[in-house]
Design a protein around this motif. Structure first.
Motif, PDB file in Angstrom:
ATOM      1  N   LYS A 108       0.817  -1.221   0.000  1.00 33.45           N
ATOM      2  CA  LYS A 108       0.000   0.000   0.000  1.00 33.45           C
ATOM      3  C   LYS A 108       0.846   1.264   0.000  1.00 33.45           C
ATOM      4  O   LYS A 108       0.382   2.320  -0.399  1.00 33.45           O
ATOM      5  N   ALA A 109       2.090   1.162   0.427  1.00 32.08           N
ATOM      6  CA  ALA A 109       2.951   2.337   0.535  1.00 32.08           C
ATOM      7  C   ALA A 109       3.988   2.420  -0.582  1.00 32.08           C
ATOM      8  O   ALA A 109       4.835   3.315  -0.569  1.00 32.08           O
ATOM      9  N   ARG A 110       3.941   1.540  -1.549  1.00 30.97           N
ATOM     10  CA  ARG A 110       4.963   1.516  -2.591  1.00 30.97           C
ATOM     11  C   ARG A 110       4.866   2.684  -3.568  1.00 30.97           C
ATOM     12  O   ARG A 110       5.866   3.144  -4.092  1.00 30.97           O
ATOM     13  N   PHE A 111       3.664   3.140  -3.832  1.00 29.22           N
ATOM     14  CA  PHE A 111       3.467   4.217  -4.810  1.00 29.22           C
ATOM     15  C   PHE A 111       2.756   5.377  -4.138  1.00 29.22           C
ATOM     16  O   PHE A 111       1.854   5.182  -3.337  1.00 29.22           O
ATOM     17  N   PRO A 112       3.137   6.613  -4.490  1.00 29.61           N
ATOM     18  CA  PRO A 112       2.440   7.774  -3.924  1.00 29.61           C
ATOM     19  C   PRO A 112       1.004   7.856  -4.453  1.00 29.61           C
ATOM     20  O   PRO A 112       0.674   7.290  -5.497  1.00 29.61           O
ATOM     21  N   ASP A 113       0.182   8.574  -3.739  1.00 26.61           N
ATOM     22  CA  ASP A 113      -1.232   8.684  -4.106  1.00 26.61           C
ATOM     23  C   ASP A 113      -1.431   9.272  -5.505  1.00 26.61           C
ATOM     24  O   ASP A 113      -2.297   8.811  -6.243  1.00 26.61           O
ATOM     25  N   HIS A 114      -0.658  10.270  -5.849  1.00 28.98           N
ATOM     26  CA  HIS A 114      -0.826  10.870  -7.184  1.00 28.98           C
ATOM     27  C   HIS A 114      -0.511   9.858  -8.283  1.00 28.98           C
ATOM     28  O   HIS A 114      -1.113   9.882  -9.357  1.00 28.98           O
ATOM     29  N   TYR A 115       0.395   8.953  -8.025  1.00 24.64           N
ATOM     30  CA  TYR A 115       0.756   7.925  -9.000  1.00 24.64           C
ATOM     31  C   TYR A 115      -0.400   6.946  -9.189  1.00 24.64           C
ATOM     32  O   TYR A 115      -0.781   6.636 -10.320  1.00 24.64           O
ATOM     33  N   THR A 116      -0.970   6.480  -8.090  1.00 25.32           N
ATOM     34  CA  THR A 116      -2.104   5.550  -8.195  1.00 25.32           C
ATOM     35  C   THR A 116      -3.328   6.245  -8.786  1.00 25.32           C
ATOM     36  O   THR A 116      -4.083   5.617  -9.530  1.00 25.32           O
ATOM     37  N   ASP A 117      -3.499   7.525  -8.484  1.00 21.37           N
ATOM     38  CA  ASP A 117      -4.605   8.279  -9.094  1.00 21.37           C
ATOM     39  C   ASP A 117      -4.431   8.370 -10.608  1.00 21.37           C
ATOM     40  O   ASP A 117      -5.401   8.234 -11.356  1.00 21.37           O
ATOM     41  N   ASP A 118      -3.198   8.594 -11.050  1.00 23.89           N
ATOM     42  CA  ASP A 118      -2.927   8.659 -12.489  1.00 23.89           C
ATOM     43  C   ASP A 118      -3.184   7.313 -13.172  1.00 23.89           C
ATOM     44  O   ASP A 118      -3.739   7.272 -14.269  1.00 23.89           O
ATOM     45  N   VAL A 119      -2.790   6.230 -12.535  1.00 23.54           N
ATOM     46  CA  VAL A 119      -3.025   4.900 -13.108  1.00 23.54           C
ATOM     47  C   VAL A 119      -4.522   4.597 -13.130  1.00 23.54           C
ATOM     48  O   VAL A 119      -5.040   4.047 -14.109  1.00 23.54           O
TER      49      VAL A 119
END
Length: 109
Positions: A16-27
């Motif tokens: 859950k902490a591997r990618f920042p929120d903006h990154y997961t939002d973009d995906v």
């Protein structure tokens, strides 16, 4: 995404902490846009949309090994909901039914 993990040193972090929120939002936005594109153009260019659908399915499948699985499954659920809504609104959406089935097949593979 694997390169991002390698460069940031987050491979050892919790999923859950591997990618920042903006990154997961973009995906998430990318997956939603690709799904909308598949739905919008499945009749006009079936070869392209079939390839796009398969690529999306394999991307989500590969994402299971590096990202939070709950998030990936939520992306898959969103895909299935969008496709199911379009199928329900059309009298003859056999192609979309096959696309949806191919995504499910890849996840049960």
């Amino acid at each position: 995404m694997v390169e991002c993990l390698a460069w940031s040193g987050a491979r050892a972090a919790a999923r859950k902490a591997r990618f920042p929120d903006h990154y997961t939002d973009d995906v998430t936005t990318l997956v939603n846009n690709v799904t909308a594109e598949i739905i919008a153009k499945y009749e006009k260019n079936s070869r392209l949309t079939q390839s796009l659908n398969n690529s999306l399915a394999f991307f989500l499948f590969d994402l299971l090994s590096i990202a939070d699985r709950g998030w990936v499954l939520a992306l898959t659920r969103g895909y299935c909901k969008q496709v199911a809504a379009k199928i329900a609104s059309l009298p003859d959406a056999v192609v979309l039914v096959h696309y949806k089935a191919s995504v499910r097949f890849i996840f049960h593979w």
